[in-house]
Design a protein around this motif. Sequence first.
Motif, PDB file in Angstrom:
ATOM      1  N   LYS A  89       0.827  -1.210   0.000  1.00 59.31           N
ATOM      2  CA  LYS A  89       0.000   0.000   0.000  1.00 59.31           C
ATOM      3  C   LYS A  89       0.860   1.258   0.000  1.00 59.31           C
ATOM      4  O   LYS A  89       0.542   2.227  -0.699  1.00 59.31           O
ATOM      5  CB  LYS A  89      -0.946  -0.010   1.195  1.00 59.31           C
ATOM      6  N   ARG A  90       1.954   1.247   0.760  1.00 60.41           N
ATOM      7  CA  ARG A  90       2.866   2.404   0.778  1.00 60.41           C
ATOM      8  C   ARG A  90       3.495   2.623  -0.600  1.00 60.41           C
ATOM      9  O   ARG A  90       3.625   3.754  -1.059  1.00 60.41           O
ATOM     10  CB  ARG A  90       3.967   2.218   1.824  1.00 60.41           C
ATOM     11  N   VAL A  91       3.902   1.538  -1.247  1.00 61.37           N
ATOM     12  CA  VAL A  91       4.503   1.643  -2.582  1.00 61.37           C
ATOM     13  C   VAL A  91       3.482   2.213  -3.567  1.00 61.37           C
ATOM     14  O   VAL A  91       3.803   3.120  -4.342  1.00 61.37           O
ATOM     15  CB  VAL A  91       5.035   0.275  -3.065  1.00 61.37           C
ATOM     16  N   LEU A  92       2.276   1.694  -3.547  1.00 65.16           N
ATOM     17  CA  LEU A  92       1.237   2.196  -4.458  1.00 65.16           C
ATOM     18  C   LEU A  92       1.016   3.691  -4.266  1.00 65.16           C
ATOM     19  O   LEU A  92       0.951   4.449  -5.245  1.00 65.16           O
ATOM     20  CB  LEU A  92      -0.078   1.446  -4.242  1.00 65.16           C
ATOM     21  N   GLU A  93       0.927   4.108  -3.029  1.00 65.43           N
ATOM     22  CA  GLU A  93       0.700   5.518  -2.738  1.00 65.43           C
ATOM     23  C   GLU A  93       1.895   6.364  -3.189  1.00 65.43           C
ATOM     24  O   GLU A  93       1.730   7.395  -3.835  1.00 65.43           O
ATOM     25  CB  GLU A  93       0.450   5.721  -1.243  1.00 65.43           C
TER      26      GLU A  93
END
Length: 171
Positions: A89-93
């Motif tokens: 989720k952090r990477v996507l954001e």
Amino acid sequence: MNSEKAKQIRMVLLDIDGVMTNGLVGYGSDARIKFFHSQDDHLIRMTIREGIPVGIISGRADLANTQHAQELGMAPCCFGELVKLDAFKRVLESYQLSAQQCLYMGDDLMDIPVMRRAGIAVCPADASAEAKEVAHWTTQAQGGQGAVREVLVALLKAKGLWQQATERYLV
């Protein structure tokens, strides 16, 4: 590989142990010992050169992993991630991507939450039965034995980038 889904992929994220390596971890007097497949490494570099970032989400944070990722120019790199979905989720954001724009390759239980969300979920031939159940594709090669290369070749071909990626070698 589903070519329609592959055309949407803008990032590849890999687990390390069991995907980039055969999953065996040896201990020497100074550090862990791991073996990475040189053909996987070359295709990682080629994929990055074609504008598709190749990164890592790994439960382990050790020197072998970080040095190898740095040598290959991999990014993003998330090490020591016991809850891989949080890292995903952090990477996507951070990269302003949707889950559908990511291909994720994992091999075991910790990878399943990310595999369930990724646009394309892949596992090597020797992955756990549970990972195989949620994967869109299981490679013929085992982890650490060219499985990453198999996936990246298929991705580059599906995206119409294979000829361009290999042009420098086939002249």
